[in-house]
Design an enzyme around this catalytic site. Structure first.
Site, PDB file in Angstrom:
ATOM      1  CB  THR A  92      49.826  40.916  33.509  1.00  0.00           C
ATOM      2  OG1 THR A  92      49.748  40.059  32.369  1.00  0.00           O
ATOM      3  CG2 THR A  92      49.915  42.367  33.035  1.00  0.00           C
TER       4      THR A  92
ATOM      5  CE  LYS B 245      45.685  41.152  36.552  1.00  0.00           C
ATOM      6  NZ  LYS B 245      46.962  41.320  35.813  1.00  0.00           N
TER       7      LYS B 245
ATOM      8  CE  LYS C 189      50.153  39.889  28.750  1.00  0.00           C
ATOM      9  NZ  LYS C 189      50.113  38.919  29.853  1.00  0.00           N
TER      10      LYS C 189
END
Length: 311
Positions: free
Chosen positions: A102, A246, A178
């Site tokens: 990601t 994150k 995503k």
């Protein structure tokens, strides 16, 4: 592809964490020759015991036709591709990189451009589904790239995923999708934790909360999947708090690039950041509920061995 053809195709998997290990073993089970790469010797030993070949540096994957990058973040992706021991300088022209980590859509675009300049193909191919689905080859892949790259990687994709979404012809689109998924996943986990904390604070039985909500309109996949971790008092990381620190930071930063406010995601980010700051960053992401425990003193369910030890 026949079993013999699969055995002739060399696949590398960089990153043998929960998702990477599962994916690598799923590919092994489908008949591919798989080399796993991880800096952790323990992970390499586990994969070797499963029947795969293991190496310590990405540069040792020069023999591979397809390389999957399943690392934690964009910095690691950059390092394993272009660092001193990176794989890019050693691959034959025409080899395929599946960039599954990601990362920000802008970084995915840049990686695609750099790999193309190096004579390599790239699919921007983030994955979702968790460790169990990775191991069974039932992931969802949100992919973008040129049709020729899909053709080269199709059999690998078929072996690792139940569903492959072809979202566009250029890197960046897969990572954009995503990011939508991670926004929802992070918000749903944080909200599930808040709902459980509220119910517990009001004196409701946590097990009863779970039973009622999973059969009511307030349910979500994340509530149903993560709340059992809270009920068992087991915060062994399947996906860690710091992953959502994150990922929700990437959502926030991308929103800033687009001048799009993301206030709900920002609120969830603050909760995960608070959990990380309190020392729970490497625990399961459901440990975000411990922020509420710290603030209000609610009593959370204990792990069975902890409860026994307290007697």
């Amino acid at each position: 592809m026949s079993q013999d053809q699969q055995q002739s195709q060399q696949v590398g998997v960089i990153g043998l964490g929960a998702m990477g290990m599962g994916t690598a073993t799923a590919l092994l089970s489908s008949g591919f020759q798989v080399t796993g790469c991880d800096i952790a010797s323990g992970a390499r030993e586990v994969f070797s015991a499963a029947g795969g070949k293991s190496v310590a540096t990405p540069a040792e994957l020069a023999h591979c036709d397809v390389v999957l990058v399943i690392v934690v973040n964009g910095q690691q992706a950059e390092e394993v591709l272009f660092g001193a021991q990176g794989v890019v300088a050693h691959l034959a022209p025409g080899s395929v990189i599946l960039q599954c980590a990601t990362v920000a859509p802008s970084q995915a675009k840049q990686l695609g451009e750099r790999l193309s300049a190096a004579g390599l193909w790239m699919l921007d191919a983030p994955i979702s589904g968790g460790a169990a689905k990775a191991k069974s080859g039932d992931l969802s892949v949100m992919a973008s790239g040129q049709p020729e790259v899909f053709n080269k990687a199709q059999r690998v994709l078929d072996a690792m995923a139940a569903k492959v979404y072809r979202l566009g012809d250029t890197p960046g689109v897969g990572s954009s999708m995503k990011l939508v998924n991670q926004l929802l996943a992070g918000v749903h986990i944080a909200t599930a934790a808040e709902a459980m904390a509220l119910g517990i604070r009001m004196g409701l039985d946590p097990e009863v909360i779970y039973e009622v909500i999973t059969h009511s309109a307030g349910n979500s996949w994340m509530f149903e999947n993560r709340v059992p971790h809270i009920l068992s008092g087991d915060y062994t990381p399947l996906s860690a708090v710091d992953i959502f620190v994150k990922d929700l930071n990437i959502v926030h930063q991308t929103g800033r690039e687009l001048s799009l406010a993301t206030p709900v995601a920002a609120s969830a980010l603050q909760q995960f950041t608070a959990a990380s700051g309190a020392g729970f960053g490497r625990e399961d992401d459901s440990a975000v509920i411990k922020v509420y425990q710290r603030l209000s003193g609610i009593a959370l369910p204990e792990a069975a061995n902890d409860a026994e030890g307290a007697k």
